[in-house]
Design an enzyme around this catalytic site. Structure first.
Site, PDB file in Angstrom:
ATOM      1  CB  SER A 120      -0.874  -0.015   1.263  1.00  0.00           C
ATOM      2  OG  SER A 120      -1.508   1.237   1.474  1.00  0.00           O
ATOM      3  CE1 TYR A 180      -3.606  -2.009   5.519  1.00  0.00           C
ATOM      4  CE2 TYR A 180      -3.001   0.227   4.896  1.00  0.00           C
ATOM      5  CZ  TYR A 180      -3.420  -1.046   4.550  1.00  0.00           C
ATOM      6  OH  TYR A 180      -3.655  -1.351   3.229  1.00  0.00           O
TER       7      TYR A 180
END
Length: 232
Positions: free
Chosen positions: A134, A147
């Site tokens: 990501s 995350y």
């Protein structure tokens, strides 16, 4: 790689990028083994087979791998480590269980799946592993420390792995998508998926592009971002 007839394992197949990638692989003639806790609704194809698998459980991963080879064929040409989740929150109030859940899914699951396929890929001297990180794997984001930590781990794992297996004919590509229209934002307060974001199909099409590169080179890192934050 010519994908026609090649066997591809795809984790997190039920929605979003995983579902779109399954459809893109099938369109290229691949045989797709979809691994996940739930099957993608309405995806019926003679070259698609779903295998129930929680990637957080190494025993479940090994069982899915054995079942995939028994049902579809011994050679495994592609692995797309797509399964993942994100939970937001400030560090000092963050749930330790949620922290572990993200690492178990985003990092440990990727490791278990990769470890399972590598011996066969090395034996056949051919394979391509796609890891979905990501933008959060390239920069810190407020209230997303957990995350980001998992996606930085995906990045480090991918960059180390490609150097480890490049002489075995195995390619490793790490993707860093920016905002994409998926259910990821359902659990992120203050952000909703919208039309200015990329589509899952955009990511899937680029995965196909990476997989179809000639044998003599591969794309190591691919960062993708929306062209504009505003609709036009």
């Amino acid at each position: 790689m010519n994908l026609t007839g090649k066997i591809a394992i795809l984790t997190g197949v039920s929605k979003g990028i995983g579902r779109a990638t399954a459809e893109a692989l099938l369109a290229k003639g691949a045989i797709v083994a979809g691994w996940g806790r739930s099957a993608p609704e309405g995806l019926q194809h003679e070259r698609f087979q779903f295998f129930e698998c929680d990637v957080r459980d190494e025993v479940a991963v090994q069982e899915a791998y054995v079942n995939t080879r028994r049902e579809l064929g011994a050679e495994i040409h592609v692995l797309v480590n797509n399964a993942g989740l994100g939970i937001s929150g400030e560090v000092d109030g963050f749930s330790s269980d949620d922290w572990k859940l993200m690492f178990d899914t985003n990092v440990h699951g990727m490791f278990f799946c990769t470890k399972a396929v590598l011996p066969q890929m090395k034996q056949q001297q051919e394979g391509h592993i796609i890891n979905i990180s990501s933008i959060a794997g390239t920069t810190g984001i407020e209230k997303m420390a957990g995350y980001c930590a998992t996606k930085f781990a995906v990045r480090g794992f991918s960059q180390s792995l490609y150097k480890e297996v490049r002489n075995d004919g195995i390619k490793v590509t790490c993707f860093y998508p920016g905002s994409t229209q998926t259910n990821f934002f359902d659990d992120i307060p203050g952000t909703e998926a919208n039309d200015s974001m990329m589509r899952p199909e955009d990511i899937a099409d680029t995965i196909i592009y990476a997989l179809e590169t000639p044998f003599n080179f591969h794309l190591v890192d691919i960062e993708m971002r929306p062209c504009s934050r505003k609709n036009k």
